[in-house]
Design a protein around this motif. Structure first.
Motif, PDB file in Angstrom:
ATOM      1  N   GLY A  20      14.754  15.303  10.400  1.00 30.42           N
ATOM      2  CA  GLY A  20      15.068  16.114   9.225  1.00 30.42           C
ATOM      3  C   GLY A  20      14.066  16.020   8.099  1.00 30.42           C
ATOM      4  N   VAL A  21      14.598  15.969   6.882  1.00 29.29           N
ATOM      5  CA  VAL A  21      13.776  15.930   5.677  1.00 29.29           C
ATOM      6  C   VAL A  21      12.890  14.692   5.670  1.00 29.29           C
ATOM      7  CG1 VAL A  21      13.855  15.725   3.164  1.00 29.29           C
ATOM      8  CG2 VAL A  21      15.397  17.299   4.323  1.00 29.29           C
ATOM      9  N   GLY A  22      13.417  13.568   6.116  1.00 25.41           N
ATOM     10  CA  GLY A  22      12.631  12.328   6.147  1.00 25.41           C
ATOM     11  C   GLY A  22      11.421  12.435   7.052  1.00 25.41           C
ATOM     12  N   ALA A  23      11.586  13.054   8.217  1.00 28.81           N
ATOM     13  CA  ALA A  23      10.461  13.237   9.142  1.00 28.81           C
ATOM     14  C   ALA A  23       9.407  14.158   8.532  1.00 28.81           C
ATOM     15  CB  ALA A  23      10.958  13.794  10.472  1.00 28.81           C
ATOM     16  N   ALA A  24       9.834  15.227   7.891  1.00 26.68           N
ATOM     17  CA  ALA A  24       8.889  16.138   7.231  1.00 26.68           C
ATOM     18  C   ALA A  24       8.175  15.423   6.087  1.00 26.68           C
ATOM     19  CB  ALA A  24       9.626  17.373   6.723  1.00 26.68           C
ATOM     20  N   LEU A  25       8.890  14.555   5.405  1.00 28.03           N
ATOM     21  CA  LEU A  25       8.297  13.815   4.293  1.00 28.03           C
ATOM     22  C   LEU A  25       7.156  12.918   4.767  1.00 28.03           C
ATOM     23  CD1 LEU A  25       8.260  12.931   1.333  1.00 28.03           C
ATOM     24  CD2 LEU A  25      10.054  11.276   1.906  1.00 28.03           C
ATOM     25  N   LEU A  26       7.283  12.321   5.941  1.00 25.45           N
ATOM     26  CA  LEU A  26       6.201  11.469   6.449  1.00 25.45           C
ATOM     27  C   LEU A  26       4.899  12.251   6.568  1.00 25.45           C
ATOM     28  CD1 LEU A  26       7.974   9.361   9.237  1.00 25.45           C
ATOM     29  CD2 LEU A  26       7.600   8.782   6.820  1.00 25.45           C
ATOM     30  N   ASP A  27       4.978  13.489   7.031  1.00 23.03           N
ATOM     31  CA  ASP A  27       3.778  14.331   7.132  1.00 23.03           C
ATOM     32  C   ASP A  27       3.212  14.651   5.747  1.00 23.03           C
ATOM     33  OD1 ASP A  27       3.899  14.407   9.928  1.00 23.03           O
ATOM     34  OD2 ASP A  27       5.202  16.176   9.908  1.00 23.03           O
ATOM     35  N   ARG A  28       4.087  14.958   4.794  1.00 21.64           N
ATOM     36  CA  ARG A  28       3.639  15.288   3.432  1.00 21.64           C
ATOM     37  C   ARG A  28       3.003  14.069   2.758  1.00 21.64           C
ATOM     38  NH1 ARG A  28       3.584  19.320   5.416  1.00 21.64           N
ATOM     39  NH2 ARG A  28       5.021  21.029   5.203  1.00 21.64           N
ATOM     40  N   LEU A  29       3.587  12.897   2.994  1.00 21.68           N
ATOM     41  CA  LEU A  29       3.015  11.684   2.416  1.00 21.68           C
ATOM     42  C   LEU A  29       1.624  11.413   2.980  1.00 21.68           C
ATOM     43  CD1 LEU A  29       6.182   9.413   2.342  1.00 21.68           C
ATOM     44  CD2 LEU A  29       4.923  10.281   0.352  1.00 21.68           C
ATOM     45  N   ALA A  30       1.452  11.647   4.280  1.00 17.12           N
ATOM     46  CA  ALA A  30       0.127  11.471   4.888  1.00 17.12           C
ATOM     47  C   ALA A  30      -0.876  12.425   4.248  1.00 17.12           C
ATOM     48  CB  ALA A  30       0.209  11.695   6.396  1.00 17.12           C
ATOM     49  N   GLU A  31      -0.455  13.665   3.988  1.00 13.85           N
ATOM     50  CA  GLU A  31      -1.333  14.639   3.329  1.00 13.85           C
ATOM     51  C   GLU A  31      -1.695  14.190   1.922  1.00 13.85           C
ATOM     52  OE1 GLU A  31       0.725  18.372   3.447  1.00 13.85           O
ATOM     53  OE2 GLU A  31       0.619  18.499   5.636  1.00 13.85           O
ATOM     54  N   ALA A  32      -0.798  13.425   1.283  1.00 10.69           N
ATOM     55  CA  ALA A  32      -1.039  12.927  -0.081  1.00 10.69           C
ATOM     56  C   ALA A  32      -1.781  11.596  -0.070  1.00 10.69           C
ATOM     57  CB  ALA A  32       0.290  12.784  -0.813  1.00 10.69           C
ATOM     58  N   GLY A  33      -2.232  11.178   1.116  1.00  9.26           N
ATOM     59  CA  GLY A  33      -3.052   9.974   1.207  1.00  9.26           C
ATOM     60  C   GLY A  33      -2.294   8.680   1.396  1.00  9.26           C
ATOM     61  N   ALA A  34      -0.986   8.740   1.601  1.00  5.37           N
ATOM     62  CA  ALA A  34      -0.211   7.509   1.790  1.00  5.37           C
ATOM     63  C   ALA A  34      -0.577   6.867   3.122  1.00  5.37           C
ATOM     64  CB  ALA A  34       1.280   7.809   1.745  1.00  5.37           C
ATOM     65  N   THR A  35      -0.988   5.615   3.068  1.00 12.59           N
ATOM     66  CA  THR A  35      -1.317   4.881   4.290  1.00 12.59           C
ATOM     67  C   THR A  35      -0.364   3.722   4.515  1.00 12.59           C
ATOM     68  OG1 THR A  35      -2.882   3.510   3.059  1.00 12.59           O
ATOM     69  CG2 THR A  35      -3.772   5.466   4.177  1.00 12.59           C
ATOM     70  N   THR A  36       0.402   3.380   3.502  1.00 10.59           N
ATOM     71  CA  THR A  36       1.316   2.252   3.586  1.00 10.59           C
ATOM     72  C   THR A  36       2.735   2.788   3.431  1.00 10.59           C
ATOM     73  OG1 THR A  36      -0.414   0.933   2.530  1.00 10.59           O
ATOM     74  CG2 THR A  36       1.742  -0.077   2.728  1.00 10.59           C
ATOM     75  N   VAL A  37       3.314   3.196   4.562  1.00 13.28           N
ATOM     76  CA  VAL A  37       4.639   3.807   4.570  1.00 13.28           C
ATOM     77  C   VAL A  37       5.570   2.985   5.462  1.00 13.28           C
ATOM     78  CG1 VAL A  37       5.976   5.868   5.140  1.00 13.28           C
ATOM     79  CG2 VAL A  37       3.650   6.104   4.216  1.00 13.28           C
ATOM     80  N   THR A  38       6.654   2.524   4.880  1.00  9.39           N
ATOM     81  CA  THR A  38       7.675   1.787   5.619  1.00  9.39           C
ATOM     82  C   THR A  38       8.855   2.717   5.836  1.00  9.39           C
ATOM     83  OG1 THR A  38       7.017  -0.321   4.649  1.00  9.39           O
ATOM     84  CG2 THR A  38       9.238  -0.195   5.560  1.00  9.39           C
ATOM     85  N   VAL A  39       9.298   2.815   7.096  1.00 12.73           N
ATOM     86  CA  VAL A  39      10.423   3.674   7.441  1.00 12.73           C
ATOM     87  C   VAL A  39      11.600   2.811   7.860  1.00 12.73           C
ATOM     88  CG1 VAL A  39      11.263   5.488   8.978  1.00 12.73           C
ATOM     89  CG2 VAL A  39       8.904   5.553   8.161  1.00 12.73           C
ATOM     90  N   LEU A  40      12.764   3.098   7.262  1.00 12.40           N
ATOM     91  CA  LEU A  40      14.019   2.457   7.640  1.00 12.40           C
ATOM     92  C   LEU A  40      14.876   3.501   8.333  1.00 12.40           C
ATOM     93  CD1 LEU A  40      12.882   0.710   5.273  1.00 12.40           C
ATOM     94  CD2 LEU A  40      15.240   0.196   4.701  1.00 12.40           C
ATOM     95  N   ASP A  41      15.243   3.244   9.583  1.00 10.97           N
ATOM     96  CA  ASP A  41      16.028   4.208  10.339  1.00 10.97           C
ATOM     97  C   ASP A  41      16.581   3.518  11.578  1.00 10.97           C
ATOM     98  OD1 ASP A  41      17.049   6.609  11.568  1.00 10.97           O
ATOM     99  OD2 ASP A  41      15.444   7.751  10.609  1.00 10.97           O
TER     100      ASP A  41
END
Length: 142
Positions: A20-41
Protein backbone atom coordinates in the motif's frame (compact mmCIF):
# COMPACT_ATOMS: atom_id res chain seq x y z
CA UNK A 1 20.18 25.54 -0.40
CA UNK A 2 19.29 21.96 0.51
CA UNK A 3 15.75 20.82 -0.18
CA UNK A 4 13.69 20.29 2.99
CA UNK A 5 12.49 17.04 1.37
CA UNK A 6 15.98 15.60 0.83
CA UNK A 7 16.81 12.85 3.29
CA UNK A 8 20.46 12.10 2.48
CA UNK A 9 21.88 9.90 5.22
CA UNK A 10 19.20 10.70 7.78
CA UNK A 11 17.30 7.73 9.25
CA UNK A 12 13.67 7.31 8.29
CA UNK A 13 11.36 4.75 9.92
CA UNK A 14 8.34 3.41 8.00
CA UNK A 15 5.63 1.12 9.37
CA UNK A 16 3.64 -0.92 6.89
CA UNK A 17 6.30 -0.68 4.18
CA UNK A 18 5.49 -4.02 2.55
CA UNK A 19 2.26 -2.90 0.89
CA UNK A 20 0.00 0.00 0.00
CA UNK A 21 0.97 3.55 0.87
CA UNK A 22 4.00 2.37 2.85
CA UNK A 23 5.41 0.46 -0.12
CA UNK A 24 4.93 3.48 -2.40
CA UNK A 25 6.58 5.66 0.22
CA UNK A 26 9.76 3.55 0.10
CA UNK A 27 10.13 4.41 -3.59
CA UNK A 28 9.50 8.12 -2.95
CA UNK A 29 12.02 8.17 -0.11
CA UNK A 30 14.64 6.61 -2.40
CA UNK A 31 13.92 9.35 -4.96
CA UNK A 32 14.48 11.91 -2.16
CA UNK A 33 17.89 10.40 -1.44
CA UNK A 34 17.02 8.39 1.67
CA UNK A 35 19.57 5.62 2.14
CA UNK A 36 18.89 4.79 5.77
CA UNK A 37 15.34 3.46 5.90
CA UNK A 38 14.07 1.10 8.59
CA UNK A 39 10.84 -0.76 7.84
CA UNK A 40 8.61 -2.25 10.53
CA UNK A 41 6.11 -4.76 9.16
CA UNK A 42 4.94 -8.36 9.34
CA UNK A 43 6.08 -8.99 5.77
CA UNK A 44 9.46 -8.14 4.26
CA UNK A 45 9.19 -5.16 1.90
CA UNK A 46 10.40 -5.29 -1.68
CA UNK A 47 11.08 -1.56 -1.93
CA UNK A 48 14.35 0.19 -1.11
CA UNK A 49 15.34 -0.04 2.56
CA UNK A 50 18.43 -0.90 4.56
CA UNK A 51 16.87 -2.47 7.68
CA UNK A 52 13.79 -4.63 8.14
CA UNK A 53 12.36 -5.39 11.56
CA UNK A 54 9.66 -8.03 11.51
CA UNK A 55 6.94 -7.01 13.95
CA UNK A 56 3.29 -7.75 14.60
CA UNK A 57 2.00 -4.30 15.58
CA UNK A 58 -0.97 -5.86 17.36
CA UNK A 59 1.45 -7.23 19.99
CA UNK A 60 2.57 -4.56 22.46
CA UNK A 61 5.75 -6.41 23.46
CA UNK A 62 6.80 -6.72 19.81
CA UNK A 63 6.25 -3.00 19.27
CA UNK A 64 8.49 -2.19 22.24
CA UNK A 65 11.14 -4.65 21.05
CA UNK A 66 11.08 -3.21 17.51
CA UNK A 67 11.46 0.35 18.81
CA UNK A 68 14.44 -0.73 20.94
CA UNK A 69 16.18 -2.04 17.79
CA UNK A 70 16.19 1.38 16.12
CA UNK A 71 19.46 3.21 16.75
CA UNK A 72 20.47 6.80 16.39
CA UNK A 73 18.61 9.93 15.47
CA UNK A 74 15.49 9.73 13.29
CA UNK A 75 14.54 12.37 10.74
CA UNK A 76 11.00 11.05 10.24
CA UNK A 77 8.66 8.35 11.47
CA UNK A 78 5.96 7.43 8.94
CA UNK A 79 3.16 5.42 10.58
CA UNK A 80 1.45 3.79 7.59
CA UNK A 81 0.55 0.36 8.95
CA UNK A 82 -3.12 -0.26 9.47
CA UNK A 83 -5.74 -2.96 9.33
CA UNK A 84 -9.38 -2.93 8.30
CA UNK A 85 -12.29 -3.38 10.67
CA UNK A 86 -12.92 -6.83 9.22
CA UNK A 87 -10.46 -8.10 11.84
CA UNK A 88 -11.36 -8.47 15.52
CA UNK A 89 -11.82 -5.09 17.25
CA UNK A 90 -8.92 -5.62 19.67
CA UNK A 91 -6.54 -6.21 16.75
CA UNK A 92 -7.83 -3.16 14.86
CA UNK A 93 -7.43 -0.96 17.94
CA UNK A 94 -3.98 -2.35 18.75
CA UNK A 95 -2.58 -1.81 15.24
CA UNK A 96 -4.39 1.37 14.22
CA UNK A 97 -4.12 3.24 17.51
CA UNK A 98 -2.04 1.69 20.28
CA UNK A 99 0.97 0.77 18.14
CA UNK A 100 1.17 4.32 16.79
CA UNK A 101 1.04 5.79 20.29
CA UNK A 102 3.66 3.34 21.57
CA UNK A 103 6.05 3.95 18.67
CA UNK A 104 5.66 7.71 18.84
CA UNK A 105 6.39 7.69 22.58
CA UNK A 106 9.28 5.22 22.29
CA UNK A 107 11.02 7.07 19.47
CA UNK A 108 10.25 10.72 20.27
CA UNK A 109 13.56 11.27 22.05
CA UNK A 110 15.40 10.03 18.94
CA UNK A 111 13.73 12.54 16.63
CA UNK A 112 16.41 14.84 15.32
CA UNK A 113 15.90 18.60 15.44
CA UNK A 114 13.23 19.36 12.88
CA UNK A 115 12.19 15.68 12.77
CA UNK A 116 8.60 14.74 12.02
CA UNK A 117 6.01 12.10 12.78
CA UNK A 118 3.51 11.40 9.99
CA UNK A 119 0.40 9.34 10.77
CA UNK A 120 -1.47 8.07 7.71
CA UNK A 121 -5.16 7.24 7.87
CA UNK A 122 -7.47 5.79 5.27
CA UNK A 123 -11.01 6.43 4.15
CA UNK A 124 -11.97 3.51 6.39
CA UNK A 125 -12.02 6.06 9.21
CA UNK A 126 -14.84 8.05 7.64
CA UNK A 127 -17.38 6.68 10.16
CA UNK A 128 -15.60 8.29 13.10
CA UNK A 129 -18.47 10.63 13.95
CA UNK A 130 -20.74 7.67 14.67
CA UNK A 131 -18.27 6.54 17.34
CA UNK A 132 -17.29 9.90 18.83
CA UNK A 133 -18.12 8.89 22.41
CA UNK A 134 -15.93 5.78 22.20
CA UNK A 135 -13.15 7.73 20.50
CA UNK A 136 -13.15 10.38 23.24
CA UNK A 137 -12.98 7.62 25.87
CA UNK A 138 -9.97 6.06 24.10
CA UNK A 139 -8.19 9.39 23.76
CA UNK A 140 -8.63 9.99 27.48
CA UNK A 141 -6.61 6.85 28.31
CA UNK A 142 -3.23 7.79 29.73
Amino acid sequence: MTSPFAYGDRRVVVTGGASGVGAALLDRLAEAGATTVTVLDRAKPEGPHDQFIEVDLSEEAQVADAAAQIDGPIAALFNNAGVANTLPPDVVFAVNHLAIRKLNAALEDQLAGGGAIVNTASIAGMGWANHLTEIQQLLAID
